[in-house]
Design a protein around this motif. Sequence first.
Motif, short mmCIF file in Angstrom:
data_model
loop_
_atom_site.label_atom_id
_atom_site.label_comp_id
_atom_site.label_asym_id
_atom_site.label_seq_id
_atom_site.Cartn_x
_atom_site.Cartn_y
_atom_site.Cartn_z
N VAL A 1 0.87 -1.29 -0.12
CA VAL A 1 0.24 0.20 -0.15
C VAL A 1 0.98 1.14 0.03
O VAL A 1 1.87 1.40 0.84
N VAL A 2 0.52 2.22 -0.91
CA VAL A 2 1.45 3.45 -0.86
C VAL A 2 0.45 4.81 -0.76
O VAL A 2 -0.37 4.81 -1.62
N VAL A 3 0.58 5.39 0.17
CA VAL A 3 -0.03 6.51 0.44
C VAL A 3 0.75 7.77 0.28
O VAL A 3 1.77 7.90 1.03
N SER A 4 0.50 8.62 -0.88
CA SER A 4 1.40 9.77 -0.94
C SER A 4 0.81 11.02 -1.10
O SER A 4 -0.07 11.45 -1.82
N ASP A 5 1.50 11.80 -0.23
CA ASP A 5 1.15 13.14 0.15
C ASP A 5 -0.41 13.57 0.21
O ASP A 5 -0.92 14.38 -0.70
N LEU B 1 -6.86 14.97 7.45
CA LEU B 1 -5.29 14.46 7.28
C LEU B 1 -4.73 15.52 6.53
O LEU B 1 -5.27 16.18 5.65
N SER B 2 -3.34 15.69 6.89
CA SER B 2 -2.55 16.79 6.18
C SER B 2 -1.47 16.24 5.54
O SER B 2 -0.36 15.78 6.55
N GLN B 3 -1.22 16.20 4.17
CA GLN B 3 0.20 15.78 3.63
C GLN B 3 0.48 14.26 4.30
O GLN B 3 1.97 14.20 4.72
N VAL B 4 0.04 13.27 4.00
CA VAL B 4 0.56 11.72 4.75
C VAL B 4 0.89 11.16 3.73
O VAL B 4 0.47 10.99 2.69
N ASP B 5 2.10 10.70 4.10
CA ASP B 5 2.74 9.77 3.48
C ASP B 5 3.06 8.34 3.98
O ASP B 5 3.44 8.42 5.23
N LEU B 6 2.60 7.52 3.32
CA LEU B 6 2.66 6.12 4.22
C LEU B 6 2.91 4.99 3.19
O LEU B 6 2.24 4.92 2.38
N THR B 7 3.92 4.18 3.30
CA THR B 7 4.53 3.05 2.67
C THR B 7 4.26 1.68 3.56
O THR B 7 4.90 1.82 4.26
N VAL B 8 3.30 0.86 3.14
CA VAL B 8 3.25 -0.53 3.80
C VAL B 8 3.82 -1.66 2.78
O VAL B 8 3.37 -1.94 1.76
N ALA B 9 4.78 -2.27 3.11
CA ALA B 9 5.47 -3.44 2.25
C ALA B 9 4.29 -4.59 2.35
O ALA B 9 3.65 -4.59 3.19
N ALA B 10 4.49 -5.29 1.57
CA ALA B 10 3.88 -6.46 1.07
C ALA B 10 4.31 -7.33 2.28
O ALA B 10 5.35 -7.92 2.58
N MET C 1 0.14 8.81 14.89
CA MET C 1 -0.19 10.12 14.37
C MET C 1 -0.72 11.23 15.30
O MET C 1 -0.98 11.00 16.41
N SER C 2 -0.50 12.30 14.74
CA SER C 2 -0.77 13.84 15.71
C SER C 2 -2.36 14.01 15.89
O SER C 2 -3.12 13.35 15.07
N PRO C 3 -2.69 14.77 16.74
CA PRO C 3 -4.00 15.39 16.68
C PRO C 3 -4.41 16.06 15.54
O PRO C 3 -3.40 16.45 14.60
N ARG C 4 -5.75 16.26 15.25
CA ARG C 4 -6.34 16.65 13.99
C ARG C 4 -5.64 18.04 13.73
O ARG C 4 -5.49 18.65 14.71
N PRO C 5 -5.03 18.37 12.63
CA PRO C 5 -5.18 17.65 11.29
C PRO C 5 -4.03 16.38 11.59
O PRO C 5 -2.95 16.64 11.68
N GLY C 6 -4.44 15.18 11.20
CA GLY C 6 -3.62 13.94 11.57
C GLY C 6 -2.36 14.16 10.51
O GLY C 6 -2.45 14.29 9.31
N ARG C 7 -1.35 13.85 11.14
CA ARG C 7 0.01 13.59 10.56
C ARG C 7 0.65 12.38 10.93
O ARG C 7 0.68 12.44 12.29
N ILE C 8 1.70 11.80 10.34
CA ILE C 8 2.39 10.91 10.73
C ILE C 8 3.70 11.50 11.62
O ILE C 8 4.49 12.33 10.89
N THR C 9 3.66 11.32 13.11
CA THR C 9 4.76 11.99 13.71
C THR C 9 6.01 10.97 14.13
O THR C 9 6.93 11.19 14.50
N ALA C 10 5.60 9.70 13.93
CA ALA C 10 6.45 8.90 14.47
C ALA C 10 6.24 7.33 13.85
O ALA C 10 5.27 7.14 13.58
N GLU C 11 7.21 6.46 13.18
CA GLU C 11 7.15 5.36 12.79
C GLU C 11 8.20 4.69 13.56
O GLU C 11 9.61 4.60 13.52
N ILE C 12 7.44 3.47 14.39
CA ILE C 12 8.22 2.59 15.22
C ILE C 12 8.41 1.42 14.71
O ILE C 12 7.57 0.58 15.05
N PRO C 13 9.54 0.70 14.35
CA PRO C 13 9.74 -0.63 13.86
C PRO C 13 9.74 -1.42 15.22
O PRO C 13 10.47 -1.11 16.32
N VAL C 14 8.92 -2.55 15.17
CA VAL C 14 8.90 -3.49 16.54
C VAL C 14 9.68 -5.03 15.86
O VAL C 14 9.23 -5.39 15.01
#
Length: 258
Positions: free
Chosen positions: A5-9, A25-34, A210-223
């Motif tokens: 999945v690719v979410v771009s801007d 949501l504001s300028q969200v970028d997210l890539t989820v690998a297969a 994600m941050s409070p509205r408008p939602g942005r991605i503020t951190a991505e934490i690999p587990v």
Amino acid sequence: MSAPVVVSDVTKVFNTGRPDAVTALSQVDLTVAAGEFVSLIGPSGCGKSTLLRLVADLTAPTSGTVTVDGLPAPQARAEHRYGIAFQQAGLFGWRTVRRNVELPMQLRRMPSADRRARAEELLDLVGLADFAGHYPAQLSGGMQQRVAIARALAVQPPLLLMDEPFGALDEMTRERLQDELLRLCADTTVIFVTHSITEAVYLSDRVVVMSPRPGRITAEIPVSLGVRHEVTRQSDTFFEYVTKVRRALRGAPVADAP
């Protein structure tokens, strides 16, 4: 096969051009690998569910693009590239529990005997084998949600979208279904919305904060917890990840992984 999945801007504004316009949501970028399991977590109203609905093509972005397995989200939806389970079960009241679970398979014209066998297998998995002939109104809210989860898994979709699907369940059932979900989705791409930090950490390869509205991605934490089991929930490493996500939700710097 699992689907990336690719979410771009992506920006999503509700009631565009009106005085009551809301930027969800504001300028969200997210890539989820297969094959990756990603949880979205953040305060209420931050746009987690909106982001999930954009991937599912249940609403359209105001700007930006969303692709699933290289296809525009509307085409992926038309080709049944994903399964979905919402906070509310969304069952059809005139269909029995078994026939609700069979519905995605029926839409794909799976033979009747195969549909029934698969539905019975899934209902046994979620602990509702004895309720196959009941109707949704005869079940508790938690039981209805388990039926919805079984339905989402019915066709073994390459992408599974889940919006707080375990929120209405008791703790023991919730933990059991978390383990079963991981087993069933070993080769499936999953995007999972939750308010539970421990649930996000236990299930995920990556937790997206994600941050409070408008939602942005503020951190991505690999587990990195390896194979999950009951001992995992009690480990020091597990609680280190929980602390890391909690700090990210509070806006504090996130330390390196354990």
